[in-house]
Write an enzyme that holds these catalytic residues in place. Sequence first.
Site, PDB file in Angstrom:
ATOM      1  N   SER A  41       0.827  -1.257   0.208  1.00 59.93           N
ATOM      2  CA  SER A  41      -0.027   0.115   0.161  1.00 59.93           C
ATOM      3  C   SER A  41       0.826   1.148  -0.134  1.00 59.93           C
ATOM      4  O   SER A  41       2.098   1.224   0.295  1.00 59.93           O
ATOM      5  CB  SER A  41      -0.975   0.094   1.137  1.00 59.93           C
ATOM      6  OG  SER A  41      -0.246   0.477   2.273  1.00 59.93           O
ATOM      7  N   ILE A  42       0.114   2.388  -0.161  1.00 62.65           N
ATOM      8  CA  ILE A  42       0.775   3.747  -0.339  1.00 62.65           C
ATOM      9  C   ILE A  42       1.473   3.700   1.185  1.00 62.65           C
ATOM     10  O   ILE A  42       2.179   4.687   1.391  1.00 62.65           O
ATOM     11  CB  ILE A  42      -0.190   4.872  -0.475  1.00 62.65           C
ATOM     12  CG1 ILE A  42       0.559   6.183  -0.813  1.00 62.65           C
ATOM     13  CG2 ILE A  42      -1.324   4.901   0.562  1.00 62.65           C
ATOM     14  CD1 ILE A  42      -0.228   7.272  -1.649  1.00 62.65           C
ATOM     15  N   LYS A  43       0.781   3.287   2.342  1.00 61.20           N
ATOM     16  CA  LYS A  43       1.275   3.627   3.514  1.00 61.20           C
ATOM     17  C   LYS A  43       2.920   3.044   3.848  1.00 61.20           C
ATOM     18  O   LYS A  43       3.412   3.703   4.632  1.00 61.20           O
ATOM     19  CB  LYS A  43       0.525   2.570   4.652  1.00 61.20           C
ATOM     20  CG  LYS A  43      -1.076   3.282   4.869  1.00 61.20           C
ATOM     21  CD  LYS A  43      -1.065   4.480   5.239  1.00 61.20           C
ATOM     22  CE  LYS A  43      -2.521   4.908   5.519  1.00 61.20           C
ATOM     23  NZ  LYS A  43      -2.625   6.035   6.200  1.00 61.20           N
ATOM     24  N   ASP A  44       3.295   2.121   2.972  1.00 60.34           N
ATOM     25  CA  ASP A  44       4.631   2.195   2.961  1.00 60.34           C
ATOM     26  C   ASP A  44       5.538   3.172   2.682  1.00 60.34           C
ATOM     27  O   ASP A  44       6.782   3.471   3.241  1.00 60.34           O
ATOM     28  CB  ASP A  44       5.229   1.140   1.706  1.00 60.34           C
ATOM     29  CG  ASP A  44       4.719  -0.307   1.832  1.00 60.34           C
ATOM     30  OD1 ASP A  44       3.939  -0.557   2.904  1.00 60.34           O
ATOM     31  OD2 ASP A  44       5.106  -1.453   1.029  1.00 60.34           O
ATOM     32  N   ALA A  47       5.219   5.313   6.084  1.00 60.04           N
ATOM     33  CA  ALA A  47       5.828   4.767   7.332  1.00 60.04           C
ATOM     34  C   ALA A  47       7.113   4.989   7.038  1.00 60.04           C
ATOM     35  O   ALA A  47       7.817   5.489   8.088  1.00 60.04           O
ATOM     36  CB  ALA A  47       5.334   3.462   7.464  1.00 60.04           C
TER      37      ALA A  47
END
Length: 350
Positions: A41-44, A47
């Site tokens: 996901s874009i959360k990689d 984060a």
Amino acid sequence: MIYDNVLETVGRTPVVRLRRITAGNGSEILVKLESFNPAGSIKDRTALGMVVRAELDGRLKPDGTIIESTSGNMGKALALIGAARGYRVILVTDPKAPRSMVEFVRALGAELEIVDTPDENGGYQRPRRERVRRLTGEIPDSFWPDQYNNADNAATHAEQTARELLAEVDSFDALVAAVGTGGHISGISATLKREKPRVVTVGVDAAGSAAFGFPVGCWAMRGLGIAWPPGNLRHELVDQVQLVTDHEGIATSRMLARSEGLLVGESAGAAVFGALNYAHRHPGSRIVTMCPDGGANYFGESFDDAWLRERGLFAPIAANGLDRLDRLIEAAADPVHPPVHRADRVAESG
């Protein structure tokens, strides 16, 4: 190419043109598929950006502990980073956390703290954050990324995601992005407002979300929607707001799989529905749409007819014909909630 570690593979996600889900008026919808990141996901991006900046300024020390409230992709991203960089990771979640997320983070060695008592409105976000505050006070050398309020969230997307997008797509008229923490839409839009000021930014949110100051309600889609305005959401960088109902967003994610071969999540479906509405209203335009994650997380949920029936979502999808491509495209031209221009929203709230 050989990489030194898995985190070097974050970013450089593909952009794909939609061929069948179109307004048929010369407009073009391009989708940037963030599911190609290593944790999906874009959360990689988010984060990793927050962790690297915390390492540089000493907020996160070697062998420290990362503690965050999450029920989805941020937890998966932090678990991956913890495994790759040697941090202890504690994720504060709740009984509603999807099994796919729980299994993923446990496989990578993350620890889970379950908050099982909701607040007075039945939500878990606030109690989870309170648990994080307590844990960070008790555990030495702990770091709370605080994705909703950490300015490094938006900065990562302003400096990296936006630059990547501009290098991939030389010219476009609108950016459409779902609103969760507010980080990726605010960060990307901040750079676009400097580099391509004529590009319109459309924020897609769940009907029932309070991110833009609308009355808080209930919604089923994951990956977007919040019960309060997040600190990372800069309203002045969002030109239009498109609220999307559960049945509109989920029907679109299912249609993307069946008509385009694109297996994406619920927030991506909502974003594409918003992009399709923009395409109807702006013939000949080119629209870039952020697709935050993949659909594998939702096999037992929004891709499951029984799950939809249990939550009362199968009936409105069928009743409105949103299981048919032509009807879905027509519905996007006349959505349940018409788009709201920021100037109109400011006038209403003032």
